[in-house]
Every structure is written in structure tokens, then in C-alpha cells.
Design a protein around this motif. Sequence first.
Motif, PDB file in Angstrom:
ATOM      1  N   VAL A 113     -29.967  23.834   7.967  1.00  0.00           N
ATOM      2  CA  VAL A 113     -29.994  24.461   6.649  1.00  0.00           C
ATOM      3  C   VAL A 113     -30.366  25.929   6.777  1.00  0.00           C
ATOM      4  CG1 VAL A 113     -31.196  24.494   4.426  1.00  0.00           C
ATOM      5  CG2 VAL A 113     -30.423  22.314   5.397  1.00  0.00           C
ATOM      6  N   ALA A 114     -31.356  26.237   7.614  1.00  0.00           N
ATOM      7  CA  ALA A 114     -31.782  27.625   7.809  1.00  0.00           C
ATOM      8  C   ALA A 114     -30.645  28.464   8.396  1.00  0.00           C
ATOM      9  CB  ALA A 114     -33.017  27.684   8.700  1.00  0.00           C
ATOM     10  N   ALA A 115     -29.909  27.913   9.355  1.00  0.00           N
ATOM     11  CA  ALA A 115     -28.790  28.650   9.960  1.00  0.00           C
ATOM     12  C   ALA A 115     -27.701  28.918   8.928  1.00  0.00           C
ATOM     13  CB  ALA A 115     -28.224  27.874  11.147  1.00  0.00           C
ATOM     14  N   ALA A 116     -27.417  27.935   8.086  1.00  0.00           N
ATOM     15  CA  ALA A 116     -26.406  28.124   7.040  1.00  0.00           C
ATOM     16  C   ALA A 116     -26.869  29.194   6.052  1.00  0.00           C
ATOM     17  CB  ALA A 116     -26.127  26.804   6.324  1.00  0.00           C
ATOM     18  N   ASP A 117     -28.120  29.115   5.623  1.00  0.00           N
ATOM     19  CA  ASP A 117     -28.653  30.103   4.682  1.00  0.00           C
ATOM     20  C   ASP A 117     -28.624  31.506   5.278  1.00  0.00           C
ATOM     21  OD1 ASP A 117     -29.108  28.167   2.755  1.00  0.00           O
ATOM     22  OD2 ASP A 117     -31.267  28.032   3.146  1.00  0.00           O
ATOM     23  N   LYS A 118     -29.081  31.624   6.505  1.00  0.00           N
ATOM     24  CA  LYS A 118     -29.155  32.931   7.162  1.00  0.00           C
ATOM     25  C   LYS A 118     -27.779  33.582   7.288  1.00  0.00           C
ATOM     26  CE  LYS A 118     -30.522  35.155  11.483  1.00  0.00           C
ATOM     27  NZ  LYS A 118     -31.069  34.975  12.820  1.00  0.00           N
ATOM     28  N   ASN A 119     -26.751  32.758   7.508  1.00  0.00           N
ATOM     29  CA  ASN A 119     -25.407  33.287   7.736  1.00  0.00           C
ATOM     30  C   ASN A 119     -24.504  33.220   6.508  1.00  0.00           C
ATOM     31  OD1 ASN A 119     -25.305  33.961  10.760  1.00  0.00           O
ATOM     32  ND2 ASN A 119     -26.351  31.988  10.672  1.00  0.00           N
ATOM     33  N   GLY A 120     -25.074  32.829   5.370  1.00  0.00           N
ATOM     34  CA  GLY A 120     -24.328  32.840   4.117  1.00  0.00           C
ATOM     35  C   GLY A 120     -23.160  31.866   4.060  1.00  0.00           C
ATOM     36  N   VAL A 121     -23.321  30.694   4.699  1.00  0.00           N
ATOM     37  CA  VAL A 121     -22.254  29.691   4.678  1.00  0.00           C
ATOM     38  C   VAL A 121     -22.743  28.423   3.989  1.00  0.00           C
ATOM     39  CG1 VAL A 121     -21.163  30.611   6.756  1.00  0.00           C
ATOM     40  CG2 VAL A 121     -22.831  28.761   6.968  1.00  0.00           C
ATOM     41  N   LYS A 122     -21.800  27.618   3.564  1.00  0.00           N
ATOM     42  CA  LYS A 122     -22.106  26.336   2.924  1.00  0.00           C
ATOM     43  C   LYS A 122     -22.221  25.262   3.999  1.00  0.00           C
ATOM     44  CE  LYS A 122     -21.544  28.074  -1.179  1.00  0.00           C
ATOM     45  NZ  LYS A 122     -22.685  28.573  -1.867  1.00  0.00           N
ATOM     46  N   LEU A 123     -23.126  24.339   3.775  1.00  0.00           N
ATOM     47  CA  LEU A 123     -23.328  23.203   4.674  1.00  0.00           C
ATOM     48  C   LEU A 123     -23.281  21.938   3.839  1.00  0.00           C
ATOM     49  CD1 LEU A 123     -24.256  21.830   7.375  1.00  0.00           C
ATOM     50  CD2 LEU A 123     -26.602  22.291   6.629  1.00  0.00           C
ATOM     51  N   ILE A 124     -22.349  21.066   4.153  1.00  0.00           N
ATOM     52  CA  ILE A 124     -22.248  19.777   3.477  1.00  0.00           C
ATOM     53  C   ILE A 124     -22.558  18.713   4.514  1.00  0.00           C
ATOM     54  CG2 ILE A 124     -20.724  18.142   2.311  1.00  0.00           C
ATOM     55  CD1 ILE A 124     -19.081  20.577   1.395  1.00  0.00           C
ATOM     56  N   ALA A 125     -23.557  17.906   4.231  1.00  0.00           N
ATOM     57  CA  ALA A 125     -23.940  16.836   5.146  1.00  0.00           C
ATOM     58  C   ALA A 125     -23.549  15.504   4.534  1.00  0.00           C
ATOM     59  CB  ALA A 125     -25.434  16.878   5.402  1.00  0.00           C
ATOM     60  N   GLY A 126     -22.943  14.671   5.340  1.00  0.00           N
ATOM     61  CA  GLY A 126     -22.395  13.440   4.803  1.00  0.00           C
ATOM     62  C   GLY A 126     -21.114  13.794   4.087  1.00  0.00           C
ATOM     63  N   HIS A 127     -20.513  12.845   3.476  1.00  0.00           N
ATOM     64  CA  HIS A 127     -19.258  13.150   2.799  1.00  0.00           C
ATOM     65  C   HIS A 127     -18.884  12.014   1.867  1.00  0.00           C
ATOM     66  CE1 HIS A 127     -18.010  10.580   6.108  1.00  0.00           C
ATOM     67  NE2 HIS A 127     -16.912  10.344   5.457  1.00  0.00           N
ATOM     68  N   THR A 128     -18.025  12.348   0.957  1.00  0.00           N
ATOM     69  CA  THR A 128     -17.446  11.335   0.096  1.00  0.00           C
ATOM     70  C   THR A 128     -16.198  10.799   0.771  1.00  0.00           C
ATOM     71  OG1 THR A 128     -16.457  10.881  -2.036  1.00  0.00           O
ATOM     72  CG2 THR A 128     -16.150  13.101  -1.180  1.00  0.00           C
ATOM     73  N   GLN A 129     -15.898   9.563   0.537  1.00  0.00           N
ATOM     74  CA  GLN A 129     -14.683   8.993   1.120  1.00  0.00           C
ATOM     75  C   GLN A 129     -13.542   8.964   0.114  1.00  0.00           C
ATOM     76  OE1 GLN A 129     -14.953   5.584   3.567  1.00  0.00           O
ATOM     77  NE2 GLN A 129     -16.900   6.187   4.444  1.00  0.00           N
ATOM     78  N   SER A 130     -13.658   9.729  -0.960  1.00  0.00           N
ATOM     79  CA  SER A 130     -12.643   9.713  -2.016  1.00  0.00           C
ATOM     80  C   SER A 130     -11.237  10.008  -1.506  1.00  0.00           C
ATOM     81  CB  SER A 130     -12.990  10.732  -3.103  1.00  0.00           C
ATOM     82  OG  SER A 130     -14.191  10.379  -3.719  1.00  0.00           O
ATOM     83  N   PHE A 131     -11.115  10.809  -0.470  1.00  0.00           N
ATOM     84  CA  PHE A 131      -9.796  11.159   0.047  1.00  0.00           C
ATOM     85  C   PHE A 131      -9.485  10.482   1.376  1.00  0.00           C
ATOM     86  CE2 PHE A 131     -10.457  14.390  -3.092  1.00  0.00           C
ATOM     87  CZ  PHE A 131      -9.196  14.505  -3.673  1.00  0.00           C
ATOM     88  N   SER A 132     -10.313   9.521   1.783  1.00  0.00           N
ATOM     89  CA  SER A 132     -10.019   8.769   3.004  1.00  0.00           C
ATOM     90  C   SER A 132      -8.763   7.936   2.778  1.00  0.00           C
ATOM     91  CB  SER A 132     -11.186   7.852   3.363  1.00  0.00           C
ATOM     92  OG  SER A 132     -12.329   8.611   3.671  1.00  0.00           O
ATOM     93  N   PRO A 133      -7.969   7.765   3.811  1.00  0.00           N
ATOM     94  CA  PRO A 133      -6.704   7.036   3.643  1.00  0.00           C
ATOM     95  C   PRO A 133      -6.875   5.639   3.033  1.00  0.00           C
ATOM     96  CG  PRO A 133      -6.721   8.172   5.735  1.00  0.00           C
ATOM     97  CD  PRO A 133      -8.099   8.336   5.145  1.00  0.00           C
ATOM     98  N   HIS A 134      -7.893   4.909   3.422  1.00  0.00           N
ATOM     99  CA  HIS A 134      -8.053   3.554   2.885  1.00  0.00           C
ATOM    100  C   HIS A 134      -8.444   3.579   1.405  1.00  0.00           C
ATOM    101  CE1 HIS A 134     -12.099   4.609   4.293  1.00  0.00           C
ATOM    102  NE2 HIS A 134     -12.568   3.712   3.439  1.00  0.00           N
ATOM    103  N   ILE A 135      -9.203   4.555   0.987  1.00  0.00           N
ATOM    104  CA  ILE A 135      -9.573   4.668  -0.427  1.00  0.00           C
ATOM    105  C   ILE A 135      -8.362   5.107  -1.252  1.00  0.00           C
ATOM    106  CG2 ILE A 135     -11.032   5.891  -2.094  1.00  0.00           C
ATOM    107  CD1 ILE A 135     -12.552   3.835  -0.347  1.00  0.00           C
ATOM    108  N   ARG A 136      -7.577   6.024  -0.721  1.00  0.00           N
ATOM    109  CA  ARG A 136      -6.364   6.456  -1.431  1.00  0.00           C
ATOM    110  C   ARG A 136      -5.384   5.302  -1.597  1.00  0.00           C
ATOM    111  NH1 ARG A 136      -4.775  12.458   0.271  1.00  0.00           N
ATOM    112  NH2 ARG A 136      -2.868  11.679  -0.617  1.00  0.00           N
ATOM    113  N   LEU A 137      -5.230   4.470  -0.550  1.00  0.00           N
ATOM    114  CA  LEU A 137      -4.347   3.311  -0.630  1.00  0.00           C
ATOM    115  C   LEU A 137      -4.871   2.327  -1.678  1.00  0.00           C
ATOM    116  CD1 LEU A 137      -1.974   1.596   0.313  1.00  0.00           C
ATOM    117  CD2 LEU A 137      -3.457   0.731   2.157  1.00  0.00           C
ATOM    118  N   MET A 138      -6.163   2.076  -1.667  1.00  0.00           N
ATOM    119  CA  MET A 138      -6.756   1.174  -2.637  1.00  0.00           C
ATOM    120  C   MET A 138      -6.487   1.678  -4.061  1.00  0.00           C
ATOM    121  SD  MET A 138     -10.714   0.195  -3.327  1.00  0.00           S
ATOM    122  CE  MET A 138     -11.019   1.862  -3.899  1.00  0.00           C
ATOM    123  N   ARG A 139      -6.664   2.979  -4.271  1.00  0.00           N
ATOM    124  CA  ARG A 139      -6.433   3.563  -5.591  1.00  0.00           C
ATOM    125  C   ARG A 139      -4.973   3.374  -6.019  1.00  0.00           C
ATOM    126  NH1 ARG A 139      -7.993   8.695  -4.611  1.00  0.00           N
ATOM    127  NH2 ARG A 139     -10.152   8.124  -4.847  1.00  0.00           N
TER     128      ARG A 139
END
Length: 150
Positions: A113-139
Motif C-alpha cells: 500500500v505504501a509503495a502504491a501511495d508513494k508512486n501514485g498508482v492504484k492497488l487492487i487486492a483480490g478481485h471480483t469474478q464477475s468477468f471470469s469465463p465461468h461466471i459469464r457463461l453462467m450469466r
Amino acid sequence: MPEHVYRALVLSVVKHDYLPNAVASHPRFQLVAVADDPDCPDWTHERNQLFADQHGIPYRRDVEAALPDCDLVVVSPEAERHCDLAQRAARAGKHIVVEKPMALNIQQAEEMVAAADKNGVKLIAGHTQSFSPHIRLMRQIVNSGRIGKL
């Protein structure tokens, strides 16, 4: 077609490929390469090359050399390497999506988090599976009505 497509570099894909495949399936992202460190074991290079071949993208055995050619990185190695790769990407000014678990301990998470803040970048930890192929197929199946009305 989206107005802007972000170029995503996969930093190692030896753990599993859920996150990189989810990013690849999203219309706003395009995988541009896989990269890893040259001193990784042979099995690591083989796994990275296989993923790169499946997606028709190059595999580069030099993380720092690959970083300039992307907008963001997808960090998907063994959990022990998340912190190091994420910090290197942050120092290069790249946004970061890191596989879960984010880090092995609180200290590593705070360093990321400190490295992301210091360098002005976004950090996303973990993720949603909303666009995973198996979830898209299910939808698609649910929306098609093939299994009846829910």
C-alpha cells in the motif's frame, strides 16, 4: 468497443490463471505479455510460456524490461512473491491488480500500500469474478431461460 483499452502485463502466472483470465475477458483490458524473473525455476518458465502461448502474447524473462509496455500489471505468482512484484510495478508507475491473498502478513500488505501511495498508482487486492469465463457463461445460461425462470 470501449473508448480506452488498458494494456495489462501479467507478472507470473504460476499459481493459477483465474485472475489473468478474468482480466483478459474484460472488454476494457488487453493482455500484452507475461513476464517473470530469469532466475525462476524451469517449471515456472514453462507455466508462464504455456499461458502466453494460449493467449497469443509474448513471454519475457525480464520483469523490469517488460514494465514500460503496459498500463497495469496483474500479479499472479505464488503468494510469497506478491509483495516484491507489486512493489516493483509500483516503482515503475504501474497500477496493480494482485491475486489473493494480497500478502503473507500485515507488514507486506502495508509495504504494498505504501509503495502504491508513494508512486501514485492504484492497488487492487483480490478481485471480483464477475468477468471470469465461468461466471459469464453462467450469466448467459440464466439469461437465456434454458433452465427456467428464476
